[in-house]
Design a protein around this motif. Structure first.
Motif, PDB file in Angstrom:
ATOM      1  N   VAL A  92     -18.450 -18.278  21.478  1.00 17.62           N
ATOM      2  CA  VAL A  92     -17.658 -17.869  20.316  1.00 17.62           C
ATOM      3  C   VAL A  92     -16.594 -16.878  20.746  1.00 17.62           C
ATOM      4  O   VAL A  92     -16.720 -16.187  21.762  1.00 17.62           O
ATOM      5  CB  VAL A  92     -18.536 -17.254  19.208  1.00 17.62           C
ATOM      6  CG1 VAL A  92     -19.615 -18.237  18.750  1.00 17.62           C
ATOM      7  CG2 VAL A  92     -19.151 -15.939  19.655  1.00 17.62           C
ATOM      8  N   VAL A  93     -15.542 -16.805  19.909  1.00 17.84           N
ATOM      9  CA  VAL A  93     -14.415 -15.910  20.166  1.00 17.84           C
ATOM     10  C   VAL A  93     -14.110 -15.133  18.894  1.00 17.84           C
ATOM     11  O   VAL A  93     -14.081 -15.703  17.795  1.00 17.84           O
ATOM     12  CB  VAL A  93     -13.165 -16.699  20.603  1.00 17.84           C
ATOM     13  CG1 VAL A  93     -12.012 -15.745  20.897  1.00 17.84           C
ATOM     14  CG2 VAL A  93     -13.462 -17.584  21.801  1.00 17.84           C
ATOM     15  N   ASP A  94     -13.888 -13.829  19.027  1.00 17.58           N
ATOM     16  CA  ASP A  94     -13.472 -12.998  17.897  1.00 17.58           C
ATOM     17  C   ASP A  94     -12.830 -11.747  18.470  1.00 17.58           C
ATOM     18  O   ASP A  94     -12.686 -11.620  19.694  1.00 17.58           O
ATOM     19  CB  ASP A  94     -14.677 -12.656  16.996  1.00 17.58           C
ATOM     20  CG  ASP A  94     -14.261 -12.428  15.542  1.00 17.58           C
ATOM     21  OD1 ASP A  94     -13.575 -11.425  15.280  1.00 17.58           O
ATOM     22  OD2 ASP A  94     -14.598 -13.254  14.680  1.00 17.58           O
ATOM     23  N   ILE A  95     -12.446 -10.807  17.600  1.00 20.92           N
ATOM     24  CA  ILE A  95     -11.884  -9.539  18.063  1.00 20.92           C
ATOM     25  C   ILE A  95     -12.664  -8.349  17.523  1.00 20.92           C
ATOM     26  O   ILE A  95     -12.269  -7.204  17.737  1.00 20.92           O
ATOM     27  CB  ILE A  95     -10.396  -9.402  17.655  1.00 20.92           C
ATOM     28  CG1 ILE A  95     -10.233  -9.464  16.140  1.00 20.92           C
ATOM     29  CG2 ILE A  95      -9.548 -10.464  18.348  1.00 20.92           C
ATOM     30  CD1 ILE A  95      -8.823  -9.104  15.662  1.00 20.92           C
ATOM     31  N   VAL A  96     -13.775  -8.609  16.821  1.00 30.41           N
ATOM     32  CA  VAL A  96     -14.582  -7.536  16.228  1.00 30.41           C
ATOM     33  C   VAL A  96     -15.889  -7.439  17.011  1.00 30.41           C
ATOM     34  O   VAL A  96     -16.704  -8.376  16.976  1.00 30.41           O
ATOM     35  CB  VAL A  96     -14.869  -7.805  14.739  1.00 30.41           C
ATOM     36  CG1 VAL A  96     -15.680  -6.669  14.137  1.00 30.41           C
ATOM     37  CG2 VAL A  96     -13.563  -8.004  13.973  1.00 30.41           C
ATOM     38  N   PRO A  97     -16.114  -6.342  17.730  1.00 28.51           N
ATOM     39  CA  PRO A  97     -17.313  -6.236  18.563  1.00 28.51           C
ATOM     40  C   PRO A  97     -18.616  -6.464  17.803  1.00 28.51           C
ATOM     41  O   PRO A  97     -19.533  -7.120  18.330  1.00 28.51           O
ATOM     42  CB  PRO A  97     -17.230  -4.807  19.116  1.00 28.51           C
ATOM     43  CG  PRO A  97     -15.760  -4.499  19.128  1.00 28.51           C
ATOM     44  CD  PRO A  97     -15.207  -5.183  17.924  1.00 28.51           C
ATOM     45  N   LEU A 111     -16.809 -13.892  23.403  1.00 27.52           N
ATOM     46  CA  LEU A 111     -15.633 -13.370  24.090  1.00 27.52           C
ATOM     47  C   LEU A 111     -14.705 -12.641  23.124  1.00 27.52           C
ATOM     48  O   LEU A 111     -14.441 -13.128  22.022  1.00 27.52           O
ATOM     49  CB  LEU A 111     -14.876 -14.516  24.757  1.00 27.52           C
ATOM     50  CG  LEU A 111     -15.690 -15.411  25.701  1.00 27.52           C
ATOM     51  CD1 LEU A 111     -14.803 -16.523  26.251  1.00 27.52           C
ATOM     52  CD2 LEU A 111     -16.300 -14.598  26.831  1.00 27.52           C
ATOM     53  N   ASP A 112     -14.203 -11.503  23.569  1.00 27.11           N
ATOM     54  CA  ASP A 112     -13.226 -10.747  22.802  1.00 27.11           C
ATOM     55  C   ASP A 112     -11.836 -11.263  23.163  1.00 27.11           C
ATOM     56  O   ASP A 112     -11.413 -11.183  24.328  1.00 27.11           O
ATOM     57  CB  ASP A 112     -13.347  -9.256  23.119  1.00 27.11           C
ATOM     58  CG  ASP A 112     -12.565  -8.378  22.150  1.00 27.11           C
ATOM     59  OD1 ASP A 112     -11.465  -8.786  21.715  1.00 27.11           O
ATOM     60  OD2 ASP A 112     -13.051  -7.276  21.828  1.00 27.11           O
ATOM     61  N   ALA A 113     -11.124 -11.811  22.171  1.00 27.94           N
ATOM     62  CA  ALA A 113      -9.814 -12.417  22.432  1.00 27.94           C
ATOM     63  C   ALA A 113      -8.783 -11.403  22.896  1.00 27.94           C
ATOM     64  O   ALA A 113      -7.731 -11.787  23.419  1.00 27.94           O
ATOM     65  CB  ALA A 113      -9.314 -13.138  21.179  1.00 27.94           C
TER      66      ALA A 113
END
Length: 345
Positions: A192-197, A212-214
Protein backbone atom coordinates in the motif's frame (compact mmCIF):
# COMPACT_ATOMS: atom_id res chain seq x y z
CA UNK A 1 -37.88 14.02 9.67
CA UNK A 2 -34.46 15.26 10.76
CA UNK A 3 -31.89 15.57 7.98
CA UNK A 4 -28.52 17.12 7.20
CA UNK A 5 -28.83 19.35 4.12
CA UNK A 6 -26.17 20.86 1.86
CA UNK A 7 -27.03 24.56 1.61
CA UNK A 8 -23.64 26.00 0.61
CA UNK A 9 -20.60 24.27 -0.81
CA UNK A 10 -17.80 23.74 1.73
CA UNK A 11 -19.99 24.96 4.61
CA UNK A 12 -21.28 22.92 7.53
CA UNK A 13 -24.38 20.91 6.70
CA UNK A 14 -27.65 22.40 7.91
CA UNK A 15 -29.61 20.20 10.34
CA UNK A 16 -33.25 20.71 9.38
CA UNK A 17 -36.73 19.25 9.65
CA UNK A 18 -37.79 18.23 6.15
CA UNK A 19 -40.69 16.33 4.58
CA UNK A 20 -40.80 12.58 5.07
CA UNK A 21 -40.01 10.54 1.92
CA UNK A 22 -42.76 9.14 -0.28
CA UNK A 23 -42.86 5.40 -1.04
CA UNK A 24 -42.81 4.51 -4.74
CA UNK A 25 -44.63 1.47 -6.17
CA UNK A 26 -41.44 -0.54 -6.66
CA UNK A 27 -39.70 0.96 -3.64
CA UNK A 28 -39.57 1.16 0.11
CA UNK A 29 -39.11 3.75 2.82
CA UNK A 30 -36.37 2.87 5.28
CA UNK A 31 -35.71 4.08 8.79
CA UNK A 32 -32.01 4.75 8.44
CA UNK A 33 -30.01 2.59 10.84
CA UNK A 34 -26.56 3.77 9.75
CA UNK A 35 -24.94 5.68 6.89
CA UNK A 36 -21.29 5.88 5.88
CA UNK A 37 -19.54 9.16 5.14
CA UNK A 38 -17.59 8.81 1.91
CA UNK A 39 -15.11 10.81 -0.18
CA UNK A 40 -17.78 10.87 -2.90
CA UNK A 41 -19.98 12.80 -0.43
CA UNK A 42 -17.04 15.20 0.00
CA UNK A 43 -16.84 15.75 -3.77
CA UNK A 44 -20.47 16.88 -3.65
CA UNK A 45 -19.91 18.97 -0.53
CA UNK A 46 -17.08 21.00 -2.13
CA UNK A 47 -18.99 21.40 -5.42
CA UNK A 48 -16.76 19.24 -7.64
CA UNK A 49 -19.40 16.54 -8.22
CA UNK A 50 -21.39 17.69 -11.27
CA UNK A 51 -24.70 16.22 -10.05
CA UNK A 52 -24.79 17.50 -6.47
CA UNK A 53 -26.48 20.88 -6.02
CA UNK A 54 -27.34 22.95 -2.93
CA UNK A 55 -30.46 21.61 -1.25
CA UNK A 56 -29.23 18.02 -1.53
CA UNK A 57 -29.40 15.57 1.36
CA UNK A 58 -26.17 13.56 1.00
CA UNK A 59 -25.63 9.93 1.93
CA UNK A 60 -25.37 6.88 -0.33
CA UNK A 61 -23.85 4.19 1.94
CA UNK A 62 -26.76 3.11 4.06
CA UNK A 63 -28.74 0.31 5.59
CA UNK A 64 -32.15 0.51 7.20
CA UNK A 65 -35.38 -1.06 8.34
CA UNK A 66 -38.41 -1.08 6.04
CA UNK A 67 -41.22 1.07 7.47
CA UNK A 68 -43.28 1.24 4.26
CA UNK A 69 -43.22 -1.12 1.28
CA UNK A 70 -44.59 -0.50 -2.20
CA UNK A 71 -46.76 -3.22 -3.79
CA UNK A 72 -44.00 -4.13 -6.28
CA UNK A 73 -41.06 -3.81 -3.89
CA UNK A 74 -40.74 -7.46 -2.86
CA UNK A 75 -40.10 -6.41 0.76
CA UNK A 76 -42.18 -6.24 3.94
CA UNK A 77 -42.33 -3.84 6.87
CA UNK A 78 -39.69 -4.84 9.40
CA UNK A 79 -37.18 -6.21 6.91
CA UNK A 80 -33.64 -4.92 7.44
CA UNK A 81 -31.72 -4.30 4.24
CA UNK A 82 -28.51 -2.95 2.72
CA UNK A 83 -28.63 -0.72 -0.34
CA UNK A 84 -26.12 -0.41 -3.19
CA UNK A 85 -25.56 3.21 -4.15
CA UNK A 86 -26.59 2.43 -7.75
CA UNK A 87 -30.29 1.52 -7.93
CA UNK A 88 -30.62 -0.05 -11.37
CA UNK A 89 -33.90 -0.30 -13.27
CA UNK A 90 -33.76 -4.09 -13.65
CA UNK A 91 -35.20 -4.25 -17.16
CA UNK A 92 -32.75 -2.62 -19.59
CA UNK A 93 -30.18 -4.61 -21.63
CA UNK A 94 -27.40 -3.76 -19.15
CA UNK A 95 -29.42 -5.06 -16.21
CA UNK A 96 -30.53 -8.16 -18.06
CA UNK A 97 -26.94 -8.97 -19.01
CA UNK A 98 -25.70 -8.78 -15.41
CA UNK A 99 -23.95 -5.40 -15.46
CA UNK A 100 -26.57 -3.38 -13.60
CA UNK A 101 -23.93 -0.96 -12.31
CA UNK A 102 -23.86 0.45 -15.86
CA UNK A 103 -27.67 0.83 -16.09
CA UNK A 104 -28.53 3.99 -18.06
CA UNK A 105 -31.72 4.51 -16.02
CA UNK A 106 -30.16 4.17 -12.57
CA UNK A 107 -31.39 6.14 -9.56
CA UNK A 108 -28.85 7.74 -7.23
CA UNK A 109 -30.01 8.77 -3.73
CA UNK A 110 -27.48 11.08 -2.14
CA UNK A 111 -26.44 12.61 -5.45
CA UNK A 112 -29.55 13.45 -7.48
CA UNK A 113 -32.36 12.66 -5.04
CA UNK A 114 -32.51 12.77 -1.23
CA UNK A 115 -29.92 10.59 0.48
CA UNK A 116 -29.48 8.91 3.84
CA UNK A 117 -28.05 11.69 6.02
CA UNK A 118 -31.58 11.62 7.40
CA UNK A 119 -33.85 9.66 9.72
CA UNK A 120 -35.66 8.10 6.74
CA UNK A 121 -34.90 7.52 3.07
CA UNK A 122 -37.07 6.58 0.11
CA UNK A 123 -35.50 3.83 -1.98
CA UNK A 124 -36.90 3.18 -5.50
CA UNK A 125 -36.09 0.02 -7.50
CA UNK A 126 -36.04 -1.99 -4.27
CA UNK A 127 -35.14 -5.21 -6.10
CA UNK A 128 -31.55 -3.96 -5.74
CA UNK A 129 -31.63 -4.25 -1.95
CA UNK A 130 -30.00 -7.12 -0.06
CA UNK A 131 -31.14 -8.52 3.27
CA UNK A 132 -28.98 -7.53 6.23
CA UNK A 133 -27.48 -10.71 7.71
CA UNK A 134 -28.71 -11.27 11.25
CA UNK A 135 -25.19 -11.32 12.69
CA UNK A 136 -24.03 -8.12 10.96
CA UNK A 137 -24.24 -4.76 12.70
CA UNK A 138 -25.87 -1.88 10.80
CA UNK A 139 -22.71 0.19 11.31
CA UNK A 140 -20.57 -2.42 9.58
CA UNK A 141 -23.18 -2.87 6.84
CA UNK A 142 -23.16 0.88 6.14
CA UNK A 143 -19.38 0.85 6.22
CA UNK A 144 -19.44 -1.64 3.33
CA UNK A 145 -21.15 1.05 1.31
CA UNK A 146 -19.75 1.91 -2.06
CA UNK A 147 -16.21 1.34 -0.78
CA UNK A 148 -16.23 -2.41 -0.17
CA UNK A 149 -18.63 -3.24 -2.98
CA UNK A 150 -16.64 -1.22 -5.50
CA UNK A 151 -13.38 -2.79 -4.32
CA UNK A 152 -14.89 -6.29 -4.48
CA UNK A 153 -16.08 -5.79 -8.06
CA UNK A 154 -12.76 -4.19 -9.04
CA UNK A 155 -10.73 -7.16 -7.82
CA UNK A 156 -12.99 -10.11 -8.60
CA UNK A 157 -14.40 -8.95 -11.94
CA UNK A 158 -12.44 -6.14 -13.57
CA UNK A 159 -8.89 -7.12 -12.55
CA UNK A 160 -9.57 -10.85 -12.00
CA UNK A 161 -7.00 -10.89 -9.20
CA UNK A 162 -5.40 -14.30 -8.68
CA UNK A 163 -3.86 -15.85 -5.54
CA UNK A 164 -0.16 -15.15 -5.23
CA UNK A 165 -0.21 -12.02 -7.39
CA UNK A 166 1.16 -8.72 -6.17
CA UNK A 167 -1.50 -6.05 -5.61
CA UNK A 168 -0.53 -2.38 -5.19
CA UNK A 169 -3.04 -0.03 -3.52
CA UNK A 170 -2.54 3.72 -3.91
CA UNK A 171 -4.38 5.47 -1.08
CA UNK A 172 -5.59 3.91 2.18
CA UNK A 173 -8.90 5.66 2.68
CA UNK A 174 -12.10 3.62 2.73
CA UNK A 175 -11.72 2.08 -0.72
CA UNK A 176 -8.00 1.52 -0.23
CA UNK A 177 -8.54 -0.28 3.08
CA UNK A 178 -11.30 -2.39 1.54
CA UNK A 179 -9.02 -3.30 -1.36
CA UNK A 180 -6.23 -4.29 1.03
CA UNK A 181 -8.53 -6.48 3.15
CA UNK A 182 -10.16 -8.12 0.13
CA UNK A 183 -6.85 -8.58 -1.66
CA UNK A 184 -5.46 -10.44 1.34
CA UNK A 185 -8.61 -12.59 1.55
CA UNK A 186 -8.25 -13.47 -2.14
CA UNK A 187 -4.67 -14.64 -1.60
CA UNK A 188 -2.76 -11.66 -3.02
CA UNK A 189 0.42 -10.10 -1.65
CA UNK A 190 -0.39 -6.46 -0.97
CA UNK A 191 1.69 -3.30 -0.89
CA UNK A 192 0.00 0.00 0.00
CA UNK A 193 0.95 3.63 -0.56
CA UNK A 194 -0.10 6.71 1.42
CA UNK A 195 1.41 9.84 2.99
CA UNK A 196 -0.04 9.51 6.52
CA UNK A 197 2.19 7.44 8.85
CA UNK A 198 -0.73 6.37 11.07
CA UNK A 199 -2.60 5.02 8.03
CA UNK A 200 0.48 3.14 6.84
CA UNK A 201 0.85 1.58 10.31
CA UNK A 202 -2.84 0.63 10.22
CA UNK A 203 -2.37 -1.01 6.82
CA UNK A 204 0.58 -3.05 8.09
CA UNK A 205 -1.55 -4.22 11.01
CA UNK A 206 -4.18 -5.38 8.50
CA UNK A 207 -1.71 -7.55 6.63
CA UNK A 208 0.04 -5.36 4.05
CA UNK A 209 3.45 -6.84 3.28
CA UNK A 210 4.79 -3.34 2.72
CA UNK A 211 3.47 0.16 3.34
CA UNK A 212 5.27 2.93 1.48
CA UNK A 213 5.26 6.66 2.14
CA UNK A 214 4.85 8.41 -1.22
CA UNK A 215 6.85 11.38 0.09
CA UNK A 216 10.01 9.27 0.30
CA UNK A 217 10.80 9.25 -3.42
CA UNK A 218 9.89 7.28 -6.53
CA UNK A 219 7.21 4.99 -5.12
CA UNK A 220 6.62 3.23 -8.46
CA UNK A 221 10.28 2.21 -8.63
CA UNK A 222 10.14 1.09 -5.00
CA UNK A 223 7.19 -1.18 -5.80
CA UNK A 224 8.92 -2.60 -8.88
CA UNK A 225 11.98 -3.38 -6.75
CA UNK A 226 9.95 -4.87 -3.91
CA UNK A 227 7.85 -7.12 -6.16
CA UNK A 228 10.60 -8.29 -8.47
CA UNK A 229 9.45 -6.44 -11.56
CA UNK A 230 6.19 -4.72 -10.65
CA UNK A 231 2.72 -5.38 -9.34
CA UNK A 232 0.38 -7.61 -11.32
CA UNK A 233 -2.61 -5.44 -10.37
CA UNK A 234 -2.62 -1.84 -9.18
CA UNK A 235 -5.62 0.00 -7.79
CA UNK A 236 -5.81 3.80 -7.75
CA UNK A 237 -8.08 4.83 -4.87
CA UNK A 238 -7.95 8.64 -4.87
CA UNK A 239 -8.80 9.90 -8.36
CA UNK A 240 -5.85 12.25 -8.95
CA UNK A 241 -3.12 12.35 -11.59
CA UNK A 242 -0.15 11.75 -9.26
CA UNK A 243 -1.46 8.45 -7.90
CA UNK A 244 -2.88 7.37 -11.27
CA UNK A 245 0.56 7.69 -12.85
CA UNK A 246 2.24 5.96 -9.93
CA UNK A 247 -0.27 3.13 -10.33
CA UNK A 248 0.53 2.74 -14.03
CA UNK A 249 4.29 3.00 -13.55
CA UNK A 250 4.47 0.45 -10.73
CA UNK A 251 3.02 -2.35 -12.88
CA UNK A 252 4.98 -5.17 -14.52
CA UNK A 253 4.48 -5.94 -18.24
CA UNK A 254 0.90 -7.09 -18.92
CA UNK A 255 -0.17 -5.61 -15.59
CA UNK A 256 -3.73 -4.41 -14.87
CA UNK A 257 -4.55 -0.92 -13.60
CA UNK A 258 -7.99 -0.37 -12.05
CA UNK A 259 -9.29 3.18 -11.66
CA UNK A 260 -11.40 3.01 -8.50
CA UNK A 261 -10.85 6.56 -7.23
CA UNK A 262 -13.40 8.96 -8.71
CA UNK A 263 -11.81 11.79 -10.71
CA UNK A 264 -13.75 15.01 -10.11
CA UNK A 265 -13.37 18.69 -10.89
CA UNK A 266 -10.18 19.43 -12.82
CA UNK A 267 -9.00 15.84 -12.30
CA UNK A 268 -11.66 14.55 -14.71
CA UNK A 269 -9.14 15.29 -17.45
CA UNK A 270 -5.59 14.42 -16.40
CA UNK A 271 -2.24 13.81 -18.07
CA UNK A 272 -1.28 10.17 -17.67
CA UNK A 273 1.76 8.15 -18.73
CA UNK A 274 0.50 6.50 -21.89
CA UNK A 275 4.10 5.55 -22.64
CA UNK A 276 3.96 3.07 -19.76
CA UNK A 277 0.66 1.71 -21.08
CA UNK A 278 2.14 1.24 -24.54
CA UNK A 279 5.58 -0.08 -23.62
CA UNK A 280 4.36 -2.59 -21.03
CA UNK A 281 1.16 -3.71 -22.78
CA UNK A 282 -0.91 -2.64 -19.78
CA UNK A 283 -4.66 -3.11 -19.37
CA UNK A 284 -6.66 -0.19 -17.96
CA UNK A 285 -10.00 -0.79 -16.28
CA UNK A 286 -12.55 1.62 -14.94
CA UNK A 287 -14.99 0.51 -12.27
CA UNK A 288 -17.89 2.12 -10.45
CA UNK A 289 -20.08 0.34 -7.96
CA UNK A 290 -21.03 -3.33 -8.12
CA UNK A 291 -23.94 -5.17 -9.75
CA UNK A 292 -26.52 -5.85 -7.05
CA UNK A 293 -26.59 -9.58 -7.84
CA UNK A 294 -23.04 -9.90 -6.44
CA UNK A 295 -24.11 -8.95 -2.90
CA UNK A 296 -24.75 -12.58 -1.81
CA UNK A 297 -21.19 -13.55 -2.77
CA UNK A 298 -19.68 -10.69 -0.78
CA UNK A 299 -21.99 -11.17 2.22
CA UNK A 300 -21.30 -14.91 2.10
CA UNK A 301 -17.56 -14.28 2.44
CA UNK A 302 -18.20 -12.08 5.46
CA UNK A 303 -20.70 -14.47 7.09
CA UNK A 304 -18.33 -17.38 6.53
CA UNK A 305 -15.52 -15.62 8.34
CA UNK A 306 -13.35 -15.44 5.21
CA UNK A 307 -12.95 -11.66 5.49
CA UNK A 308 -13.35 -9.21 8.36
CA UNK A 309 -14.13 -5.56 7.64
CA UNK A 310 -14.61 -4.41 11.23
CA UNK A 311 -11.11 -2.80 11.30
CA UNK A 312 -12.34 -0.37 8.61
CA UNK A 313 -14.74 1.35 11.01
CA UNK A 314 -12.85 4.22 12.58
CA UNK A 315 -15.58 6.38 14.10
CA UNK A 316 -19.30 6.32 14.87
CA UNK A 317 -20.76 9.83 14.83
CA UNK A 318 -24.04 11.66 15.18
CA UNK A 319 -25.89 13.29 12.29
CA UNK A 320 -24.86 16.78 13.42
CA UNK A 321 -21.18 15.76 13.12
CA UNK A 322 -21.47 14.80 9.44
CA UNK A 323 -20.39 18.22 8.19
CA UNK A 324 -17.24 18.16 10.31
CA UNK A 325 -16.38 14.71 8.96
CA UNK A 326 -16.76 15.99 5.40
CA UNK A 327 -14.51 18.95 6.17
CA UNK A 328 -11.86 16.56 7.49
CA UNK A 329 -11.44 15.18 3.94
CA UNK A 330 -9.75 18.50 3.09
CA UNK A 331 -6.58 17.23 4.78
CA UNK A 332 -4.91 13.95 5.65
CA UNK A 333 -7.50 11.70 7.28
CA UNK A 334 -7.02 9.45 10.31
CA UNK A 335 -7.25 5.68 9.77
CA UNK A 336 -10.69 4.14 9.26
CA UNK A 337 -14.03 5.41 8.00
CA UNK A 338 -16.78 7.35 9.78
CA UNK A 339 -20.36 6.08 9.99
CA UNK A 340 -23.41 8.01 11.17
CA UNK A 341 -24.99 5.79 13.81
CA UNK A 342 -27.16 8.30 15.72
CA UNK A 343 -29.68 10.39 13.77
CA UNK A 344 -30.87 12.32 16.83
CA UNK A 345 -27.45 13.62 17.94
Amino acid sequence: MRAAVLREYSKDLSIETVADPVCEEDGVVLRTLACGICRSDWHGWVGSHPRVKPGQIPGHEYCGEVVEAGPRSGWAVGDKVIAPFILACGSCPACRSGVSNTCPDQRLPGFIEPGAFAEYIGVPHAHNLARLPGNMSPVLAAGLGCRVTTAFHALTDRAALRPGEWLAVHGTGGIGLATLILGRALGARVVVVDIVPEKLDHARALGAEAALDARDGDVAQAIRDLTGGGAHVSVEALGIAQTTNASLQCLRPLGRHVQVGMPAGKAVRMEIDMGAVYQKNLALYGTRGMPAHKYPSLLGMIAGGLVDFTPMIGREVGLSQAGAELAAFNGPMPPGVAVIADFHA
